[in-house]
Motif scaffolding. Structure first.
Motif, PDB file in Angstrom:
ATOM      1  N   TYR A  72      51.664  28.919 -28.754  1.00 25.23           N
ATOM      2  CA  TYR A  72      51.540  28.807 -27.379  1.00 25.23           C
ATOM      3  C   TYR A  72      50.360  27.914 -27.041  1.00 25.23           C
ATOM      4  CZ  TYR A  72      55.261  32.371 -27.379  1.00 25.23           C
ATOM      5  OH  TYR A  72      56.328  32.780 -27.414  1.00 25.23           O
ATOM      6  N   ASP A  73      50.267  27.367 -25.818  1.00 25.56           N
ATOM      7  CA  ASP A  73      49.450  26.836 -25.440  1.00 25.56           C
ATOM      8  C   ASP A  73      48.665  27.223 -24.225  1.00 25.56           C
ATOM      9  OD1 ASP A  73      47.638  24.652 -24.228  1.00 25.56           O
ATOM     10  OD2 ASP A  73      48.972  23.131 -24.294  1.00 25.56           O
ATOM     11  N   LEU A  74      47.461  27.789 -24.169  1.00 21.59           N
ATOM     12  CA  LEU A  74      46.770  28.231 -23.113  1.00 21.59           C
ATOM     13  C   LEU A  74      46.972  27.677 -21.832  1.00 21.59           C
ATOM     14  CD1 LEU A  74      43.577  29.976 -24.719  1.00 21.59           C
ATOM     15  CD2 LEU A  74      46.005  30.988 -24.331  1.00 21.59           C
ATOM     16  N   SER A  75      46.973  26.306 -21.995  1.00 19.36           N
ATOM     17  CA  SER A  75      46.970  25.550 -20.552  1.00 19.36           C
ATOM     18  C   SER A  75      48.395  25.510 -19.947  1.00 19.36           C
ATOM     19  CB  SER A  75      46.491  24.046 -20.841  1.00 19.36           C
ATOM     20  OG  SER A  75      47.232  23.496 -21.693  1.00 19.36           O
ATOM     21  N   SER A  76      49.323  26.094 -20.636  1.00  8.88           N
ATOM     22  CA  SER A  76      50.746  25.916 -20.036  1.00  8.88           C
ATOM     23  C   SER A  76      50.850  26.985 -19.012  1.00  8.88           C
ATOM     24  CB  SER A  76      51.586  26.458 -21.162  1.00  8.88           C
ATOM     25  OG  SER A  76      52.851  26.539 -20.558  1.00  8.88           O
ATOM     26  N   LYS A  77      51.215  26.631 -17.787  1.00  9.34           N
ATOM     27  CA  LYS A  77      51.324  27.639 -16.603  1.00  9.34           C
ATOM     28  C   LYS A  77      52.543  28.896 -16.970  1.00  9.34           C
ATOM     29  CE  LYS A  77      54.367  24.643 -13.834  1.00  9.34           C
ATOM     30  NZ  LYS A  77      54.341  24.137 -12.428  1.00  9.34           N
ATOM     31  N   ASP A  78      53.365  28.257 -17.862  1.00  9.52           N
ATOM     32  CA  ASP A  78      54.492  29.069 -17.852  1.00  9.52           C
ATOM     33  C   ASP A  78      54.412  29.786 -19.175  1.00  9.52           C
ATOM     34  OD1 ASP A  78      55.926  28.402 -15.799  1.00  9.52           O
ATOM     35  OD2 ASP A  78      56.847  26.377 -16.952  1.00  9.52           O
ATOM     36  N   MET A  79      53.317  29.820 -20.045  1.00 12.99           N
ATOM     37  CA  MET A  79      53.011  30.688 -21.303  1.00 12.99           C
ATOM     38  C   MET A  79      53.366  32.127 -21.320  1.00 12.99           C
ATOM     39  SD  MET A  79      49.487  31.151 -23.485  1.00 12.99           S
ATOM     40  CE  MET A  79      48.988  32.414 -22.089  1.00 12.99           C
ATOM     41  N   VAL A  87      53.822  41.891 -28.508  1.00 17.78           N
ATOM     42  CA  VAL A  87      52.732  41.300 -28.349  1.00 17.78           C
ATOM     43  C   VAL A  87      52.871  40.249 -27.104  1.00 17.78           C
ATOM     44  CG1 VAL A  87      50.337  40.581 -28.703  1.00 17.78           C
ATOM     45  CG2 VAL A  87      51.558  42.206 -30.108  1.00 17.78           C
ATOM     46  N   LEU A  88      52.378  40.644 -25.662  1.00 18.25           N
ATOM     47  CA  LEU A  88      52.479  39.481 -24.864  1.00 18.25           C
ATOM     48  C   LEU A  88      51.452  38.652 -24.933  1.00 18.25           C
ATOM     49  CD1 LEU A  88      53.683  38.285 -22.203  1.00 18.25           C
ATOM     50  CD2 LEU A  88      51.980  39.694 -21.050  1.00 18.25           C
ATOM     51  N   ALA A  89      49.818  39.239 -25.619  1.00 16.23           N
ATOM     52  CA  ALA A  89      48.848  38.374 -25.809  1.00 16.23           C
ATOM     53  C   ALA A  89      47.981  38.975 -26.788  1.00 16.23           C
ATOM     54  CB  ALA A  89      48.100  37.880 -24.439  1.00 16.23           C
ATOM     55  N   PHE A  90      47.207  38.412 -27.492  1.00 16.87           N
ATOM     56  CA  PHE A  90      46.348  39.098 -28.406  1.00 16.87           C
ATOM     57  C   PHE A  90      44.846  38.791 -27.956  1.00 16.87           C
ATOM     58  CE2 PHE A  90      43.283  38.626 -32.179  1.00 16.87           C
ATOM     59  CZ  PHE A  90      43.334  39.882 -32.585  1.00 16.87           C
ATOM     60  N   ILE A  91      44.155  39.746 -27.805  1.00 19.13           N
ATOM     61  CA  ILE A  91      42.637  39.372 -27.248  1.00 19.13           C
ATOM     62  C   ILE A  91      41.733  39.197 -28.585  1.00 19.13           C
ATOM     63  CG2 ILE A  91      40.732  40.275 -26.080  1.00 19.13           C
ATOM     64  CD1 ILE A  91      42.536  39.405 -24.141  1.00 19.13           C
ATOM     65  N   SER A  92      41.096  38.186 -28.614  1.00 20.69           N
ATOM     66  CA  SER A  92      40.291  37.615 -29.828  1.00 20.69           C
ATOM     67  C   SER A  92      38.787  37.205 -29.726  1.00 20.69           C
ATOM     68  CB  SER A  92      41.035  36.485 -30.645  1.00 20.69           C
ATOM     69  OG  SER A  92      40.573  35.357 -29.739  1.00 20.69           O
ATOM     70  N   GLY A  93      38.023  37.552 -30.499  1.00 23.59           N
ATOM     71  CA  GLY A  93      36.702  36.954 -30.558  1.00 23.59           C
ATOM     72  C   GLY A  93      36.724  35.668 -31.047  1.00 23.59           C
ATOM     73  N   PRO A  94      35.763  34.929 -30.906  1.00 25.91           N
ATOM     74  CA  PRO A  94      35.484  33.558 -31.336  1.00 25.91           C
ATOM     75  C   PRO A  94      36.131  33.089 -32.901  1.00 25.91           C
ATOM     76  CG  PRO A  94      33.464  33.824 -30.081  1.00 25.91           C
ATOM     77  CD  PRO A  94      34.291  35.525 -30.155  1.00 25.91           C
ATOM     78  N   GLY A  95      35.553  33.924 -33.763  1.00 22.83           N
ATOM     79  CA  GLY A  95      35.787  33.882 -35.047  1.00 22.83           C
ATOM     80  C   GLY A  95      37.439  34.251 -35.560  1.00 22.83           C
ATOM     81  N   GLU A  96      38.090  35.070 -34.551  1.00 14.97           N
ATOM     82  CA  GLU A  96      39.510  35.513 -34.711  1.00 14.97           C
ATOM     83  C   GLU A  96      40.255  34.303 -34.394  1.00 14.97           C
ATOM     84  OE1 GLU A  96      40.075  40.076 -33.988  1.00 14.97           O
ATOM     85  OE2 GLU A  96      38.838  39.093 -32.443  1.00 14.97           O
ATOM     86  N   ILE A  97      39.961  33.454 -33.498  1.00 17.63           N
ATOM     87  CA  ILE A  97      40.559  32.237 -32.953  1.00 17.63           C
ATOM     88  C   ILE A  97      40.887  31.471 -34.079  1.00 17.63           C
ATOM     89  CG2 ILE A  97      40.765  30.235 -31.428  1.00 17.63           C
ATOM     90  CD1 ILE A  97      38.970  31.843 -29.392  1.00 17.63           C
ATOM     91  N   ALA A  98      39.648  31.120 -34.923  1.00 15.53           N
ATOM     92  CA  ALA A  98      39.916  30.105 -35.962  1.00 15.53           C
ATOM     93  C   ALA A  98      40.700  30.730 -37.111  1.00 15.53           C
ATOM     94  CB  ALA A  98      38.578  29.837 -36.543  1.00 15.53           C
ATOM     95  N   TYR A  99      40.712  31.984 -37.611  1.00 21.94           N
ATOM     96  CA  TYR A  99      41.425  32.507 -38.530  1.00 21.94           C
ATOM     97  C   TYR A  99      42.859  32.740 -38.230  1.00 21.94           C
ATOM     98  CZ  TYR A  99      41.465  37.768 -37.843  1.00 21.94           C
ATOM     99  OH  TYR A  99      41.763  39.125 -37.498  1.00 21.94           O
ATOM    100  N   TRP A 100      43.159  33.086 -36.969  1.00 21.53           N
ATOM    101  CA  TRP A 100      44.582  33.253 -36.375  1.00 21.53           C
ATOM    102  C   TRP A 100      45.202  31.606 -36.646  1.00 21.53           C
ATOM    103  CZ3 TRP A 100      48.270  36.394 -34.497  1.00 21.53           C
ATOM    104  CH2 TRP A 100      47.745  37.924 -34.410  1.00 21.53           C
ATOM    105  N   ALA A 101      44.481  30.692 -36.656  1.00 22.57           N
ATOM    106  CA  ALA A 101      44.785  29.323 -36.626  1.00 22.57           C
ATOM    107  C   ALA A 101      45.635  28.943 -37.989  1.00 22.57           C
ATOM    108  CB  ALA A 101      43.805  28.122 -36.281  1.00 22.57           C
ATOM    109  N   GLU A 102      45.000  29.819 -38.955  1.00 22.30           N
ATOM    110  CA  GLU A 102      45.258  29.569 -40.574  1.00 22.30           C
ATOM    111  C   GLU A 102      46.625  30.250 -40.940  1.00 22.30           C
ATOM    112  OE1 GLU A 102      41.951  30.229 -42.848  1.00 22.30           O
ATOM    113  OE2 GLU A 102      40.493  29.356 -41.617  1.00 22.30           O
ATOM    114  N   LEU A 103      47.026  31.179 -39.692  1.00 22.34           N
ATOM    115  CA  LEU A 103      48.292  31.927 -40.295  1.00 22.34           C
ATOM    116  C   LEU A 103      49.461  31.627 -39.828  1.00 22.34           C
ATOM    117  CD1 LEU A 103      46.505  35.377 -39.515  1.00 22.34           C
ATOM    118  CD2 LEU A 103      46.651  34.315 -41.591  1.00 22.34           C
ATOM    119  N   LYS A 104      49.592  30.282 -38.837  1.00 23.01           N
ATOM    120  CA  LYS A 104      50.826  29.913 -38.312  1.00 23.01           C
ATOM    121  C   LYS A 104      51.999  29.794 -39.182  1.00 23.01           C
ATOM    122  CE  LYS A 104      52.308  26.014 -35.023  1.00 23.01           C
ATOM    123  NZ  LYS A 104      53.398  25.907 -35.830  1.00 23.01           N
ATOM    124  N   ARG A 105      51.832  29.087 -40.186  1.00 23.76           N
ATOM    125  CA  ARG A 105      52.853  28.864 -41.146  1.00 23.76           C
ATOM    126  C   ARG A 105      53.320  30.405 -41.882  1.00 23.76           C
ATOM    127  NH1 ARG A 105      51.636  22.840 -43.911  1.00 23.76           N
ATOM    128  NH2 ARG A 105      50.290  22.282 -42.481  1.00 23.76           N
TER     129      ARG A 105
END
Length: 542
Positions: A31-38, A347-365
């Motif tokens: 999901y893209d945070l900038s999308s108004k329909d997210m 889960v509609l949204a996950f609230i993350s810290g700065p480090g969590e953003i980076a490690y979630w990106a490693e889990l996409k696949r």
């Protein structure tokens, strides 16, 4: 209280690029945070999936039954049972006294985003806090910082854990804990609120057996009126609900690891460092020994699954049977915990810290493997509390708050001290040192001609004279600092409050300093403010 927004750079490069829109989002997230329909799109996706709503609601109701009854919490549990409800979720380790301020900021973020999206979507959005009770890094949660001898210093709860004990298993000694807390409050100084604060902690301690009990009781006390639900990731009763998902993770553990490794390789190719430390033979689950209360990370080895230090050995079939019959023996790691969360909750949204953003990106696949989309990863609110006295200090030394929050006060303080130095003293000192070097060298050369045995003594003599000269100069500098001590202390107070130990305030200081100074309603006062998730740093003047 008054709140202002301030734009500050993120300390994490990946998080900064994510928030500033410099990433090809689809390569890292669903999901893209900038999308108004997210949020609308995420809600529709969740409504096409099924969840263990009744079972999860029963578990949470049972888990929170020991806490004081709250109508708002009971309503959230009831609403979780309904098919149209979703959650905003986030989590943290169970730090003593709730740990650093960012834990409170994360809870506030969860509740505020849930409320915001409930109003936008016209659907029930429930706030949920995931307590990482299965974490065994005790050193991260067993202390708070206090001021000692003019510096922030760790005050550690006296407890020794010989094994990798889950935080949920660490018992509290109420008497020791009370004394530890009393000593912390003493460093804050007595106020009109201190006695009530001490009495309240004593009451909570009486019904808290472990670190997690104590943590959940405090969070519930401050946030129950907003319907916040709590779960303990280490609870054996929760494990029963997770059994079928552990089975899937064991069955596909090689695929999960390969997927994460592939995503990490891609991220590193883009110039970012990987956040999750994981071996290629990782199983990404821990095995829990209830007798020793010890967790052991599992990995593949020659067709078998073993403990990381070789103390356990399973076939894949045996581990599958364990997942089915004794799921309380398994627990998640940093890779599988987000997957488990997504399997358990809408889960509609996950609230993350700065480090969590980076490690979630490693889990996409890894999410793709299970045909799930990871939820929108929404940065928690970043907050700095600015006390009025500190605001006055900033004005008096003409220091920009933004500068302090980025680099502290060291440069500005040194610049000030340079500005008040006596230029004639500097000139005389420098000249005397130069003259000493020249004249002592001449004396030494002549003396050695007369007696070569004097060479070593002359060297020591020159060193001694230089030491004495430096000593006198240091004394003169100290005198200058003392004359300007009032201003110097202002720089130090600013740094200690806003950028302690060269870190953001929220990573060092604890909420109880503010509760002791401003009263038991301080957290509720924070909750009454209107927050916007606009990636701006929040300055709250108190």
């Amino acid at each position: 209280m008054e709140m202002k927004d301030l734009e500050l750079p993120s300390l994490n490069r990946f998080a900064s690029d994510y928030l500033q829109g410099h990433l090809e989002v689809e390569d890292y997230f669903h999901y893209d945070l900038s999308s108004k329909d997210m949020y609308h799109n995420r809600y529709k996706e969740l409504m096409n999936r099924t969840f263990l709503r009744q079972e999860m609601a029963d578990y949470i109701e049972n888990y929170m039954a020991r806490l004081p009854k709250s109508e708002a919490v009971m309503k959230s549990i009831s609403d979780l049972r309904k098919e149209g409800s979703v959650v905003v979720i986030g989590g943290q380790q169970a730090g003593l006294l709730t740990g650093p301020l960012y834990t409170i900021h994360k809870v506030i973020s969860i509740i505020k985003l849930a409320k915001e999206q409930e109003e936008v979507l016209k659907k029930r959005v429930i706030p949920v806090f995931w307590i990482a009770g299965e974490d065994h890094d005790v050193a991260e949660v067993n202390h708070v910082y206090v001021m000692k001898e003019g510096k922030p210093t760790k005050k550690t709860y006296p407890s020794y854990q010989p094994f990798k004990t889950m935080v949920s298993d660490i018992e509290l000694d109420a008497q020791v804990m009370q004394q530890w807390f009393d000593e912390i409050i003493e460093t804050y100084g007595e106020t009109n609120y201190t006695s009530a604060l001490l009495a309240n902690i004593k009451t909570i301690l009486c019904r808290s057996q472990t670190f997690v009990d104590f943590f959940s009781a405090l969070i519930h006390e401050w946030f129950h009126e907003y319907g916040l639900l709590l779960i303990d990731a280490a609870d054996p009763r929760l494990r029963q609900l997770e059994a079928q998902f552990f089975t899937q993770m064991v069955e596909r553990h090689e695929d999960i690891t390969a997927a994460v490794c592939a995503q990490q390789a891609f991220i590193q190719e883009q110039g970012y460092r990987r956040m999750i430390e994981m071996d290629a033979n990782a199983v990404n689950l821990f095995y829990y020994n209830p007798e020793k209360k010890d967790r052991c990370l599992l990995e593949r080895n020659n067709g078998q699954i073993i403990g990381k230090n070789g103390e356990l050995c399973f076939t894949k079939q045996e581990l599958l049977q364990t997942a089915k019959d004794s799921p309380e023996r398994l627990s998640n790691n940093v890779v599988t915990r987000p997957l488990m969360q997504e399997m358990l909750f809408p889960v509609l949204a996950f609230i993350s810290g700065p480090g969590e953003i980076a490690y979630w990106a490693e889990l996409k696949r890894a999410f793709d493997l299970f045909e799930m989309k990871m939820p929108p990863i929404v940065p928690r609110l970043n907050i700095t509390l600015v006390e009025r006295g500190i605001e006055t200090d900033l004005q008096e030394v003409d220091l920009e708050l933004e500068t302090v929050l980025i680099e502290g006060t060291d440069k500005e303080k040194e610049s000030y001290l340079e500005s008040v130095k006596d230029p004639l003293l500097e000139q005389l000192y420098d000249k005397m040192k130069r003259d000493l070097q020249v004249n002592h060298q001449r004396l030494s050369e002549h003396a050695v001609e007369l007696d070569k045995g004097l060479q070593s003594l002359l060297h020591k003599n020159r060193f001694f004279i230089e030491q004495q000269l430096d000593f006198i100069y240091g004394k003169m500098e100290a005198s200058t600092k003392e004359k300007n001590a009032v201003i110097v202390r202002k720089y130090d107070r600013i740094a200690q409050s806003l950028y302690p130990l060269h870190s953001p305030q929220e990573r060092i200081w604890n909420i109880f300093y503010y509760l002791n100074k401003y009263g038991p309603d301080f957290v509720q006062d924070l909750m009454e403010l209107s927050y916007s998730f606009n990636n701006q740093h929040k300055l709250i003047y108190v």
